[in-house]
Design a protein around this motif. Sequence first.
Motif, PDB file in Angstrom:
ATOM      1  N   ALA A 181       0.829  -1.206   0.000  1.00  0.00           N
ATOM      2  CA  ALA A 181       0.000   0.000   0.000  1.00  0.00           C
ATOM      3  C   ALA A 181       0.863   1.256   0.000  1.00  0.00           C
ATOM      4  O   ALA A 181       0.567   2.238  -0.693  1.00  0.00           O
ATOM      5  CB  ALA A 181      -0.937  -0.002   1.211  1.00  0.00           C
ATOM      6  N   LEU A 182       1.955   1.234   0.737  1.00  0.00           N
ATOM      7  CA  LEU A 182       2.854   2.391   0.783  1.00  0.00           C
ATOM      8  C   LEU A 182       3.562   2.570  -0.555  1.00  0.00           C
ATOM      9  O   LEU A 182       3.761   3.703  -1.027  1.00  0.00           O
ATOM     10  CB  LEU A 182       3.870   2.210   1.912  1.00  0.00           C
ATOM     11  N   LEU A 183       3.949   1.458  -1.193  1.00  0.00           N
ATOM     12  CA  LEU A 183       4.584   1.553  -2.502  1.00  0.00           C
ATOM     13  C   LEU A 183       3.644   2.185  -3.522  1.00  0.00           C
ATOM     14  O   LEU A 183       4.059   3.002  -4.353  1.00  0.00           O
ATOM     15  CB  LEU A 183       5.019   0.157  -2.976  1.00  0.00           C
ATOM     16  N   ARG A 184       2.334   1.796  -3.472  1.00  0.00           N
ATOM     17  CA  ARG A 184       1.376   2.382  -4.410  1.00  0.00           C
ATOM     18  C   ARG A 184       1.206   3.883  -4.163  1.00  0.00           C
ATOM     19  O   ARG A 184       1.058   4.662  -5.105  1.00  0.00           O
ATOM     20  CB  ARG A 184       0.021   1.680  -4.267  1.00  0.00           C
ATOM     21  N   MET A 185       1.210   4.305  -2.918  1.00  0.00           N
ATOM     22  CA  MET A 185       1.058   5.727  -2.603  1.00  0.00           C
ATOM     23  C   MET A 185       2.171   6.560  -3.227  1.00  0.00           C
ATOM     24  O   MET A 185       1.936   7.612  -3.825  1.00  0.00           O
ATOM     25  CB  MET A 185       1.061   5.941  -1.082  1.00  0.00           C
ATOM     26  N   PHE A 186       3.417   6.072  -3.087  1.00  0.00           N
ATOM     27  CA  PHE A 186       4.569   6.843  -3.560  1.00  0.00           C
ATOM     28  C   PHE A 186       4.880   6.595  -5.028  1.00  0.00           C
ATOM     29  O   PHE A 186       5.604   7.385  -5.644  1.00  0.00           O
ATOM     30  CB  PHE A 186       5.799   6.515  -2.713  1.00  0.00           C
ATOM     31  N   LEU A 188       6.688   4.083  -6.139  1.00  0.00           N
ATOM     32  CA  LEU A 188       8.086   3.650  -6.172  1.00  0.00           C
ATOM     33  C   LEU A 188       8.167   2.131  -6.035  1.00  0.00           C
ATOM     34  O   LEU A 188       7.222   1.478  -5.578  1.00  0.00           O
ATOM     35  CB  LEU A 188       8.879   4.304  -5.034  1.00  0.00           C
ATOM     36  N   SER A 189       9.324   1.582  -6.395  1.00  0.00           N
ATOM     37  CA  SER A 189       9.562   0.151  -6.192  1.00  0.00           C
ATOM     38  C   SER A 189      10.034  -0.083  -4.765  1.00  0.00           C
ATOM     39  O   SER A 189      10.460   0.842  -4.062  1.00  0.00           O
ATOM     40  CB  SER A 189      10.614  -0.351  -7.176  1.00  0.00           C
ATOM     41  N   ASP A 190       9.984  -1.333  -4.359  1.00  0.00           N
ATOM     42  CA  ASP A 190      10.370  -1.686  -3.000  1.00  0.00           C
ATOM     43  C   ASP A 190      11.839  -1.351  -2.745  1.00  0.00           C
ATOM     44  O   ASP A 190      12.195  -0.778  -1.719  1.00  0.00           O
ATOM     45  CB  ASP A 190      10.104  -3.179  -2.775  1.00  0.00           C
ATOM     46  N   GLN A 191      12.711  -1.660  -3.714  1.00  0.00           N
ATOM     47  CA  GLN A 191      14.146  -1.416  -3.528  1.00  0.00           C
ATOM     48  C   GLN A 191      14.443   0.076  -3.441  1.00  0.00           C
ATOM     49  O   GLN A 191      15.257   0.515  -2.638  1.00  0.00           O
ATOM     50  CB  GLN A 191      14.943  -2.051  -4.670  1.00  0.00           C
ATOM     51  N   THR A 192      13.768   0.876  -4.286  1.00  0.00           N
ATOM     52  CA  THR A 192      14.006   2.329  -4.272  1.00  0.00           C
ATOM     53  C   THR A 192      13.577   2.932  -2.949  1.00  0.00           C
ATOM     54  O   THR A 192      14.275   3.783  -2.372  1.00  0.00           O
ATOM     55  CB  THR A 192      13.242   3.003  -5.422  1.00  0.00           C
ATOM     56  N   LEU A 193      12.433   2.501  -2.445  1.00  0.00           N
ATOM     57  CA  LEU A 193      11.911   3.089  -1.223  1.00  0.00           C
ATOM     58  C   LEU A 193      12.727   2.659  -0.007  1.00  0.00           C
ATOM     59  O   LEU A 193      12.948   3.448   0.920  1.00  0.00           O
ATOM     60  CB  LEU A 193      10.443   2.686  -1.031  1.00  0.00           C
ATOM     61  N   ARG A 194      13.217   1.420  -0.034  1.00  0.00           N
ATOM     62  CA  ARG A 194      14.023   0.965   1.094  1.00  0.00           C
ATOM     63  C   ARG A 194      15.345   1.715   1.189  1.00  0.00           C
ATOM     64  O   ARG A 194      15.927   1.818   2.264  1.00  0.00           O
ATOM     65  CB  ARG A 194      14.310  -0.529   0.956  1.00  0.00           C
ATOM     66  N   PHE A 231       4.163  14.724   1.019  1.00  0.00           N
ATOM     67  CA  PHE A 231       5.362  14.099   0.451  1.00  0.00           C
ATOM     68  C   PHE A 231       5.386  14.373  -1.046  1.00  0.00           C
ATOM     69  O   PHE A 231       4.331  14.410  -1.697  1.00  0.00           O
ATOM     70  CB  PHE A 231       5.350  12.584   0.672  1.00  0.00           C
ATOM     71  N   ASN A 232       6.570  14.554  -1.600  1.00  0.00           N
ATOM     72  CA  ASN A 232       6.732  14.711  -3.043  1.00  0.00           C
ATOM     73  C   ASN A 232       6.842  13.344  -3.709  1.00  0.00           C
ATOM     74  O   ASN A 232       7.660  12.507  -3.315  1.00  0.00           O
ATOM     75  CB  ASN A 232       7.980  15.537  -3.367  1.00  0.00           C
ATOM     76  N   ARG A 233       6.021  13.113  -4.731  1.00  0.00           N
ATOM     77  CA  ARG A 233       6.105  11.879  -5.510  1.00  0.00           C
ATOM     78  C   ARG A 233       7.121  12.073  -6.645  1.00  0.00           C
ATOM     79  O   ARG A 233       7.415  13.209  -7.044  1.00  0.00           O
ATOM     80  CB  ARG A 233       4.743  11.539  -6.109  1.00  0.00           C
ATOM     81  N   PRO A 234       7.623  10.987  -7.210  1.00  0.00           N
ATOM     82  CA  PRO A 234       8.582  11.105  -8.328  1.00  0.00           C
ATOM     83  C   PRO A 234       7.998  11.810  -9.542  1.00  0.00           C
ATOM     84  O   PRO A 234       8.741  12.432 -10.313  1.00  0.00           O
ATOM     85  CB  PRO A 234       8.926   9.637  -8.654  1.00  0.00           C
ATOM     86  N   ASP A 235       6.674  11.720  -9.750  1.00  0.00           N
ATOM     87  CA  ASP A 235       6.084  12.350 -10.937  1.00  0.00           C
ATOM     88  C   ASP A 235       5.796  13.836 -10.733  1.00  0.00           C
ATOM     89  O   ASP A 235       5.194  14.481 -11.585  1.00  0.00           O
ATOM     90  CB  ASP A 235       4.791  11.636 -11.334  1.00  0.00           C
ATOM     91  N   GLY A 236       6.225  14.382  -9.595  1.00  0.00           N
ATOM     92  CA  GLY A 236       6.052  15.808  -9.351  1.00  0.00           C
ATOM     93  C   GLY A 236       4.784  16.170  -8.605  1.00  0.00           C
ATOM     94  O   GLY A 236       4.612  17.338  -8.216  1.00  0.00           O
ATOM     95  N   THR A 237       3.886  15.214  -8.418  1.00  0.00           N
ATOM     96  CA  THR A 237       2.661  15.489  -7.678  1.00  0.00           C
ATOM     97  C   THR A 237       2.941  15.411  -6.184  1.00  0.00           C
ATOM     98  O   THR A 237       3.992  14.937  -5.748  1.00  0.00           O
ATOM     99  CB  THR A 237       1.547  14.511  -8.061  1.00  0.00           C
ATOM    100  N   LEU A 261       2.511   4.760   9.942  1.00  0.00           N
ATOM    101  CA  LEU A 261       1.254   4.402   9.290  1.00  0.00           C
ATOM    102  C   LEU A 261       0.766   5.627   8.517  1.00  0.00           C
ATOM    103  O   LEU A 261       0.652   6.719   9.079  1.00  0.00           O
ATOM    104  CB  LEU A 261       0.206   3.979  10.318  1.00  0.00           C
ATOM    105  N   MET A 262       0.519   5.453   7.207  1.00  0.00           N
ATOM    106  CA  MET A 262       0.138   6.576   6.346  1.00  0.00           C
ATOM    107  C   MET A 262      -1.204   6.312   5.684  1.00  0.00           C
ATOM    108  O   MET A 262      -1.400   5.277   5.044  1.00  0.00           O
ATOM    109  CB  MET A 262       1.193   6.815   5.258  1.00  0.00           C
ATOM    110  N   GLU A 263      -2.112   7.271   5.834  1.00  0.00           N
ATOM    111  CA  GLU A 263      -3.403   7.233   5.148  1.00  0.00           C
ATOM    112  C   GLU A 263      -3.403   8.308   4.057  1.00  0.00           C
ATOM    113  O   GLU A 263      -3.144   9.489   4.337  1.00  0.00           O
ATOM    114  CB  GLU A 263      -4.540   7.503   6.141  1.00  0.00           C
ATOM    115  N   ASP A 264      -3.683   7.931   2.834  1.00  0.00           N
ATOM    116  CA  ASP A 264      -3.695   8.862   1.698  1.00  0.00           C
ATOM    117  C   ASP A 264      -4.936   9.760   1.789  1.00  0.00           C
ATOM    118  O   ASP A 264      -6.067   9.298   1.679  1.00  0.00           O
ATOM    119  CB  ASP A 264      -3.708   8.076   0.385  1.00  0.00           C
ATOM    120  N   THR A 265      -4.716  11.064   1.998  1.00  0.00           N
ATOM    121  CA  THR A 265      -5.836  12.019   2.110  1.00  0.00           C
ATOM    122  C   THR A 265      -5.837  13.031   0.970  1.00  0.00           C
ATOM    123  O   THR A 265      -6.474  14.077   1.079  1.00  0.00           O
ATOM    124  CB  THR A 265      -5.749  12.772   3.453  1.00  0.00           C
TER     125      THR A 265
END
Length: 714
Positions: A181-186, A188-194, A231-237, A261-265
């Motif tokens: 769920a956190l990977l989908r929010m950002f 990013l891939s698991d390796q990049t985020l880790r 948080f800044n996403r890689p796509d600029g959003t 724990l992050m909830e997408d708002t």
Amino acid sequence: MSAEPDGPEDRLRRFTTIWSRAVYPVTSTSLTRVEFEEQLLPLARRLSELLRARVFDGDGAKAIGAALVTAHCTDPEALTRTLDCVDAYLVLYCAGDGPQDEPRLRCSRLQHAMAAGYAEALRARTLAEQESIAQAALRAQGVVAQALHASEARFRAVFEGAAIGIGIADLDGNVLQVNKALLRMFGLSDQTLRGRRVQDWVHPEDAPQTWKLYDELVRGEREHYHLEKAFNRPDGTVLWTNLTVSLLRDADGDPQYQLALMEDTTERRLLNLRLRYEATHDALTGLPNRTLFFERLEKALNAGDGQRFGLCYLDLDGFKTINDSLGHAAGDRLLVEVADRLQSCATAPGEMVARLGGDEFVALTTGPGTEREVDELADRIMNALVTPVSIDGRDLLVRGSLGIVEGPAGERTAAEVLRSADITMYRAKSAGGNRSELADPEADARAITRHGLTTALPTALERGEFFIEYQPLVHLGDGSVRGAEALVRWLHPQHGVLGPDRFIPLAEHTGLIVPLGRWVLEESIRQARAWRERHGAEKAAGPLRINVNLSPCQLSHPGLVQDTVDILERAGVTPDALCLEVTESALIGADDDLLKPLHRLAEMGVDIALDDFGTGYSNLANLRRLPVRVLKLDRSFTQGMQRFPADPVDLKFVEGIVSLAHSLDLAVTVEGVETCAQAEQLRILGCDTAQGWYYARPGPPERLHDLALADATG
């Protein structure tokens, strides 16, 4: 082409079908889609009821959002698809056939409340999951080796299956584990985020206490904290989240990991921004509305020393005529065009234009030099209205009345400033419109006083604050008192005794002149009876007559004749005891219907006097068609007679009017007699009666009786 649903239930079913098809693919449930649709049907029915309810029920909408979480619609995409479906189809299928503007606004508020309820329920579930995860982690560290595998399996199931984003980092901020769920929010891939560190996620929108709380947590000084973070996403959003960070300790109680724990708002935040815009902007013109304008004005008035403000309050002249003649649609297009022009007038820093409602607009400028800037702004606004507006092939001339208020910050409230601007605008409109006026504190005070008197008039009559003074009418031939004119006064609790010029125009404007005039007539007739009884008992010569002023509003009131008859009968007074005075201006151009009540009263024996004669522009020949018995010359004709020798032009005027009146069998009364020479000259010219300070000022009824008795016993 398929047929439209036949009835409300069919429409509701159609909406539920669309909703279930949108949400089912992202819902973790063992139900079939048809079974899932039946599960959504009660929620759709409740949502339809909330849309059409008379009073907005935010708690009901929150309950629907919470029910979605209960139905396992915990994927963030489920909320997004639900809000999109409600936005697009709820009003269409459930609002009925009436106007759509109110249901649209209600629908937006329902979406906001549903999102809030969904978030609260998901947060509660998240906190429960967080506790489960924390307990599982601690148990995994504390149990014996043979139970380790089972504990880790339980932890992994909760960790990976959670609907919200979960991340684990060490106390240095290195990210160790994240869920899908956190990977989908950002994105990013698991390796990049880790490979990231928590400290890398600093954002310009971070609250001031964000990183202070973080430092306290990793030092073991606090167990958890909760806040909103971007948080800044890689796509600029930008990803907006409700973030909860907790500290995980080892078996000895020492800090070991941090759990986030992050909830997408993001969607809910965008919805809030949209609702905020709709709440602070005018739906027709797109300009800021009264709410946002007051926020800006209060901010300007609370600025520091040396700051000033300038305000222009605009009301369009004759806008109601455009609405009535061309329709409200044309009026709306005119308002939009005016709004665009005004917006182009206020483009400098510190300037704004808002629509307060109807055809009222306001422009604000702030800064240290608003004395000059507000005048320039007012000129730009008035010039912007010069060019006609083309509506449906017609060129409409737009004019406006502008009130200007300028001053230093910190001295007045927003309500006081707007009231002053409103008063000043109406002063410009009263002066003919199509002009601007600068606020005047003295004029504001007078207008506020007039408003206070207007609102106090009805209760003043009920509380008995009015009283009557009487000014004698003296026969110029023998000097005897023949009657008196009743002059109403107001004993105001704050302002003292007020003359009729202060409140009669207000009473006419509000319609209170009719009950007030009836009261004056009743009191005057009662006093006339008392005079006649005392006068006759003491054998004084001639009956006393009472003169009562009649306003144009009373003249056109359908109950005038009957009220007069009833008052005379109750008092037991004959009609010849009463003379009603009507101003010449009230009868200029009067038609037969307006004169009928006067003719009926005259036929009964009530005398009619034409008051303030000579101040209007009526044709003297019209006197023949008016049921008058007395002409009251305005004091302006006799002012020249106060000097010696008298002005010969004034003498000729009065002599001609007296001759004309007597030829028509009319008596002549003169107002404003102040000297003996003036009274003697009027007697020589043939005037019949007079009143003025030379004889007596207005006073209580006892004074008139004493004067009449003195004349009779001479």
